[in-house]
Design a protein around this motif. Structure first.
Motif, PDB file in Angstrom:
ATOM      1  N   GLY A 161     -47.497 -43.207-115.090  1.00 30.94           N
ATOM      2  CA  GLY A 161     -46.668 -43.852-114.070  1.00 30.94           C
ATOM      3  C   GLY A 161     -45.546 -42.946-113.594  1.00 30.94           C
ATOM      4  O   GLY A 161     -44.581 -43.400-112.982  1.00 30.94           O
ATOM      5  N   ARG A 213     -41.658 -39.986-101.352  1.00 33.66           N
ATOM      6  CA  ARG A 213     -41.162 -40.747-102.500  1.00 33.66           C
ATOM      7  C   ARG A 213     -39.933 -40.085-103.118  1.00 33.66           C
ATOM      8  O   ARG A 213     -39.392 -40.614-104.081  1.00 33.66           O
ATOM      9  CB  ARG A 213     -42.256 -40.824-103.562  1.00 33.66           C
ATOM     10  CG  ARG A 213     -43.004 -42.150-103.607  1.00 33.66           C
ATOM     11  CD  ARG A 213     -44.146 -41.965-104.582  1.00 33.66           C
ATOM     12  NE  ARG A 213     -44.629 -43.149-105.202  1.00 33.66           N
ATOM     13  CZ  ARG A 213     -45.796 -43.715-104.908  1.00 33.66           C
ATOM     14  NH1 ARG A 213     -46.545 -43.254-103.925  1.00 33.66           N
ATOM     15  NH2 ARG A 213     -46.219 -44.739-105.602  1.00 33.66           N
ATOM     16  N   GLN A 255     -39.260 -34.630-100.543  1.00 31.14           N
ATOM     17  CA  GLN A 255     -40.472 -34.930 -99.764  1.00 31.14           C
ATOM     18  C   GLN A 255     -40.100 -35.384 -98.353  1.00 31.14           C
ATOM     19  O   GLN A 255     -40.758 -35.011 -97.366  1.00 31.14           O
ATOM     20  CB  GLN A 255     -41.305 -36.015-100.452  1.00 31.14           C
ATOM     21  CG  GLN A 255     -41.955 -35.567-101.763  1.00 31.14           C
ATOM     22  CD  GLN A 255     -42.788 -36.659-102.416  1.00 31.14           C
ATOM     23  OE1 GLN A 255     -43.130 -37.670-101.801  1.00 31.14           O
ATOM     24  NE2 GLN A 255     -43.137 -36.450-103.683  1.00 31.14           N
TER      25      GLN A 255
HETATM   26  P1  AMP Z   1     -49.767 -45.326-105.393  1.00 33.93           P
HETATM   27  O1  AMP Z   1     -51.221 -45.427-105.160  1.00 33.93           O
HETATM   28  O2  AMP Z   1     -48.983 -45.060-104.138  1.00 33.93           O
HETATM   29  O3  AMP Z   1     -49.203 -46.495-106.194  1.00 33.93           O
HETATM   30  O4  AMP Z   1     -49.516 -44.032-106.306  1.00 33.93           O
HETATM   31  C1  AMP Z   1     -50.062 -43.962-107.620  1.00 33.93           C
HETATM   32  C2  AMP Z   1     -49.464 -42.782-108.353  1.00 33.93           C
HETATM   33  O5  AMP Z   1     -49.774 -41.555-107.653  1.00 33.93           O
HETATM   34  C3  AMP Z   1     -47.939 -42.777-108.473  1.00 33.93           C
HETATM   35  O6  AMP Z   1     -47.480 -43.561-109.567  1.00 33.93           O
HETATM   36  C4  AMP Z   1     -47.680 -41.293-108.677  1.00 33.93           C
HETATM   37  O7  AMP Z   1     -48.006 -40.890-109.994  1.00 33.93           O
HETATM   38  C5  AMP Z   1     -48.702 -40.636-107.739  1.00 33.93           C
HETATM   39  N1  AMP Z   1     -48.146 -40.439-106.378  1.00 33.93           N
HETATM   40  C6  AMP Z   1     -48.584 -41.010-105.217  1.00 33.93           C
HETATM   41  N2  AMP Z   1     -47.849 -40.612-104.165  1.00 33.93           N
HETATM   42  C7  AMP Z   1     -46.904 -39.762-104.665  1.00 33.93           C
HETATM   43  C8  AMP Z   1     -45.823 -39.047-104.095  1.00 33.93           C
HETATM   44  N3  AMP Z   1     -45.551 -39.120-102.774  1.00 33.93           N
HETATM   45  N4  AMP Z   1     -45.069 -38.269-104.921  1.00 33.93           N
HETATM   46  C9  AMP Z   1     -45.328 -38.182-106.237  1.00 33.93           C
HETATM   47  N5  AMP Z   1     -46.312 -38.854-106.847  1.00 33.93           N
HETATM   48  C10 AMP Z   1     -47.105 -39.647-106.083  1.00 33.93           C
END
Ligand code: AMP
Length: 190
Positions: free
Chosen positions: A57, A89, A93
């Motif tokens: 996470g 995020r 970025q």
């Molecule tokens: P999500 O599908 O958007 O909930 O993303 C799932 C996981 O992917 C996150 O908990 C992060 O580990 C990684 N992740 C997705 N987008 C980003 C981002 N912009 N920056 C860093 N990690 C990301």
């Protein structure tokens, strides 16, 4: 071009709404989480790296994520615009995205945030974990860590976009149709 950042904590409904809005407005939907999961499934180097963070996470490091995002945008040179889901995020970025778009003569038109209380989010995520197969949706500790990452690194982006008069908060509780309608009301005026 119309470029929209769909914002909100894990479980806010960004992916669900982006899937609807991309058809309605003919936009390319880029979910960084989905691109990472695709890479994990295909066991690429990027996927192996991302998995070590995602499984706990934690956020994936900025440099890797930013490079990946740029590549996804560049794959769609003729797009009518983008819906960014799960990106940016972190503040670096957000700055990287601004610089990258500026070089193309483009900009983010608006950040639309789906506002949902934490208790509703946890219920939604655990429920999604029953069918999504996502390890980060199935364990309440991992979910809480994702919220912590959101609170410490991501939530501040609200102010980053507010300073540019580009922040729009939308109530993210209700039926899928009701929420799409609220989002559309914002997008139509961007
Ligand atoms: P999500 O599908 O958007 O909930 O993303 C799932 C996981 O992917 C996150 O908990 C992060 O580990 C990684 N992740 C997705 N987008 C980003 C981002 N912009 N920056 C860093 N990690 C990301």
């Amino acid at each position: 071009m119309k470029n929209i950042v769909l914002f909100g904590p894990p479980g806010a409904g960004k992916g669900t709404q982006a899937d609807i809005l991309k058809h309605k407005y003919n936009l390319i939907h880029i979910s960084t989480g989905d691109v990472f999961r695709y890479n994990i499934k295909n066991e690429t180097d990027l996927g192996i790296l991302a998995k070590s963070y995602m499984d706990h996470g934690d956020l994936v490091p900025d440099e890797v994520t930013i490079d990946m995002l740029k590549a996804e945008v560049n794959k769609n040179a003729n797009a009518n615009g983008f819906i960014f889901d799960g990106f940016p995020r972190t503040e670096s970025q957000a700055k990287a995205l601004d610089d990258f778009l500026l070089k193309k003569g483009e900009t983010i038109n608006g950040m639309i945030a789906l506002e949902v209380p934490d208790e509703v989010l946890i219920k939604r995520l655990l429920n999604r974990g029953l069918t999504s197969g996502r390890p980060d949706d199935q364990d309440e500790n991992k979910i809480r860590n994702r919220f912590k990452e959101y609170q410490t690194k991501t939530a501040i982006l609200q102010y980053y976009f507010q300073e540019q008069n580009k922040y729009y908060g939308v109530n993210g509780v209700g039926s899928i149709d009701e929420i799409s309608e609220r989002l559309s009301n914002v997008i139509n005026n961007l």
